[in-house]
Design a protein around this motif. Structure first.
Motif, PDB file in Angstrom:
ATOM      1  N   ARG A 141       0.889  -1.193   0.009  1.00 37.58           N
ATOM      2  CA  ARG A 141       0.036   0.114  -0.011  1.00 37.58           C
ATOM      3  C   ARG A 141       0.903   1.220  -0.041  1.00 37.58           C
ATOM      4  N   PHE A 142       2.033   1.229   0.768  1.00 44.33           N
ATOM      5  CA  PHE A 142       2.824   2.374   0.696  1.00 44.33           C
ATOM      6  C   PHE A 142       3.498   2.482  -0.400  1.00 44.33           C
ATOM      7  N   ALA A 143       3.856   1.381  -1.162  1.00 40.93           N
ATOM      8  CA  ALA A 143       4.554   1.541  -2.510  1.00 40.93           C
ATOM      9  C   ALA A 143       3.702   2.179  -3.395  1.00 40.93           C
ATOM     10  N   GLU A 144       2.429   1.855  -3.396  1.00 37.55           N
ATOM     11  CA  GLU A 144       1.308   2.023  -4.386  1.00 37.55           C
ATOM     12  C   GLU A 144       0.882   3.585  -4.007  1.00 37.55           C
ATOM     13  N   SER A 145       0.919   3.988  -2.918  1.00 40.26           N
ATOM     14  CA  SER A 145       0.482   5.373  -2.743  1.00 40.26           C
ATOM     15  C   SER A 145       1.650   6.298  -2.964  1.00 40.26           C
ATOM     16  N   ALA A 146       2.761   5.798  -2.885  1.00 40.78           N
ATOM     17  CA  ALA A 146       4.023   6.713  -3.195  1.00 40.78           C
ATOM     18  C   ALA A 146       4.387   7.014  -4.534  1.00 40.78           C
ATOM     19  N   LEU A 147       3.955   5.794  -5.502  1.00 41.79           N
ATOM     20  CA  LEU A 147       3.949   6.150  -6.867  1.00 41.79           C
ATOM     21  C   LEU A 147       2.810   6.820  -7.385  1.00 41.79           C
ATOM     22  N   LYS A 148       1.677   6.909  -6.740  1.00 40.16           N
ATOM     23  CA  LYS A 148       0.485   7.820  -7.269  1.00 40.16           C
ATOM     24  C   LYS A 148       0.929   9.220  -6.905  1.00 40.16           C
ATOM     25  N   SER A 149       1.766   9.457  -5.515  1.00 43.04           N
ATOM     26  CA  SER A 149       1.828  10.822  -5.105  1.00 43.04           C
ATOM     27  C   SER A 149       3.048  11.479  -5.744  1.00 43.04           C
ATOM     28  N   ARG A 150       3.913  10.581  -6.366  1.00 37.75           N
ATOM     29  CA  ARG A 150       5.004  11.198  -7.283  1.00 37.75           C
ATOM     30  C   ARG A 150       4.770  11.743  -8.448  1.00 37.75           C
ATOM     31  N   ARG A 151       3.652  11.456  -9.065  1.00 36.70           N
ATOM     32  CA  ARG A 151       3.205  12.241 -10.496  1.00 36.70           C
ATOM     33  C   ARG A 151       2.588  13.432 -10.064  1.00 36.70           C
ATOM     34  N   HIS A 152       3.284  14.483 -10.392  1.00 38.56           N
ATOM     35  CA  HIS A 152       2.754  16.101 -10.044  1.00 38.56           C
ATOM     36  C   HIS A 152       2.290  16.838 -11.443  1.00 38.56           C
ATOM     37  N   GLU A 153       1.379  15.875 -12.136  1.00 33.77           N
ATOM     38  CA  GLU A 153       0.791  16.388 -13.385  1.00 33.77           C
ATOM     39  C   GLU A 153      -0.153  17.726 -13.159  1.00 33.77           C
ATOM     40  N   LEU A 154       0.144  18.802 -14.009  1.00 30.01           N
ATOM     41  CA  LEU A 154      -0.477  19.870 -13.890  1.00 30.01           C
ATOM     42  C   LEU A 154      -1.919  19.733 -13.835  1.00 30.01           C
ATOM     43  N   GLY A 155      -2.521  18.832 -14.772  1.00 26.02           N
ATOM     44  CA  GLY A 155      -3.859  18.456 -14.748  1.00 26.02           C
ATOM     45  C   GLY A 155      -4.776  17.945 -13.375  1.00 26.02           C
ATOM     46  N   ASN A 156      -3.742  17.218 -12.699  1.00 25.67           N
ATOM     47  CA  ASN A 156      -4.485  16.817 -11.499  1.00 25.67           C
ATOM     48  C   ASN A 156      -4.381  17.932 -10.441  1.00 25.67           C
ATOM     49  N   ARG A 157      -3.796  19.050 -10.705  1.00 26.33           N
ATOM     50  CA  ARG A 157      -4.063  20.234  -9.604  1.00 26.33           C
ATOM     51  C   ARG A 157      -4.696  21.322 -10.098  1.00 26.33           C
ATOM     52  N   LEU A 158      -5.469  21.321 -11.501  1.00 26.90           N
ATOM     53  CA  LEU A 158      -6.061  22.507 -11.634  1.00 26.90           C
ATOM     54  C   LEU A 158      -7.629  22.118 -11.724  1.00 26.90           C
ATOM     55  N   ASN A 159      -8.444  23.289 -11.623  1.00 28.01           N
ATOM     56  CA  ASN A 159      -9.939  22.866 -11.664  1.00 28.01           C
ATOM     57  C   ASN A 159     -10.161  22.709 -12.928  1.00 28.01           C
ATOM     58  N   SER A 160     -11.404  22.050 -13.040  1.00 32.38           N
ATOM     59  CA  SER A 160     -11.760  21.708 -14.328  1.00 32.38           C
ATOM     60  C   SER A 160     -11.955  22.747 -15.422  1.00 32.38           C
ATOM     61  N   GLU A 161     -12.231  23.968 -15.082  1.00 31.40           N
ATOM     62  CA  GLU A 161     -12.710  24.964 -15.982  1.00 31.40           C
ATOM     63  C   GLU A 161     -11.401  25.378 -16.600  1.00 31.40           C
ATOM     64  N   VAL A 162     -10.149  25.640 -15.933  1.00 31.31           N
ATOM     65  CA  VAL A 162      -8.969  25.954 -16.297  1.00 31.31           C
ATOM     66  C   VAL A 162      -8.243  24.716 -17.100  1.00 31.31           C
ATOM     67  N   ALA A 163      -8.442  23.619 -16.551  1.00 29.94           N
ATOM     68  CA  ALA A 163      -7.790  22.535 -17.447  1.00 29.94           C
ATOM     69  C   ALA A 163      -8.485  22.603 -18.924  1.00 29.94           C
ATOM     70  N   LYS A 164      -9.912  22.722 -18.973  1.00 27.17           N
ATOM     71  CA  LYS A 164     -10.492  22.725 -20.358  1.00 27.17           C
ATOM     72  C   LYS A 164     -10.150  23.897 -21.020  1.00 27.17           C
TER      73      LYS A 164
END
Length: 173
Positions: A141-164
């Motif tokens: 579980r730690f390895a899985e969550s660490a993999l997910k948290s390493r990805r800092h894609e811009l699309g994951n941090r923007l609200n949907s309107e700005v991303a569109k």
């Protein structure tokens, strides 16, 4: 022990003697510390109140001592009292208070007594297997969550309107 959790009573030296990785340490104090750390993690994972009992049965003049390390209650019995008798009495009292109690020991006579008191038995080897299983699950579980948290894609941090709007710009719309 608290009402909100189940109780796990551990015969400390019985488990240490059944666990090759702890026996190899050749230092009883280090083996006890390692067992306490392992049981703190295991108890936390399962939501147990953990009590580990170590004999001081043969130690002249020893008095019962209770300490808390890493949310684990640790008892060193006094002169003339075995870990078995302490665990049996504690299990009996906790069951009478309505708690669900598990006792870890490979001592057959103690298993019979605690079963008669209404507690559940867990042989030391079964505990060891379950601790290893839990550790593997936690690592996965730690390895899985660490993999997910390493990805800092811009699309994951923007609200949907700005991303569109950015996607429209990228596509030339």
């Amino acid at each position: 022990m608290g009402k909100d959790k189940e109780a796990l009573l551990v015969d400390g030296y019985n488990v240490i003697n059944a666990w090759p990785e702890l026996m190899v340490l050749n230092d009883l104090e280090h083996s006890r510390d390692k067992l306490i750390d392992i049981m703190a993690n295991y108890g936390s994972y399962h939501g147990y109140n953990v009590l580990i009992v170590f004999d001081a049965h043969g130690v002249s003049g020893a008095v019962t001592e209770q300490h808390i390390y890493n949310d684990v209650n640790v008892v060193f019995t006094g002169e003339g009292e075995t870990a078995d008798s302490y665990i049996e009495r504690t299990a009996y009292n906790l069951v009478r208070q309505g708690e669900r109690v598990y006792v870890v020991t490979s001592d057959w006579a103690e298993q019979l007594v605690i079963l008669g008191a209404g507690a559940f038995r867990i042989p030391a080897r079964e505990l060891i297997c379950d601790v290893k299983r839990v550790n593997k699950l936690v690592q996965e579980r730690f390895a899985e969550s660490a993999l997910k948290s390493r990805r800092h894609e811009l699309g994951n941090r923007l609200n949907s309107e700005v991303a569109k709007r950015l996607d429209d710009l990228r596509r030339g719309r």
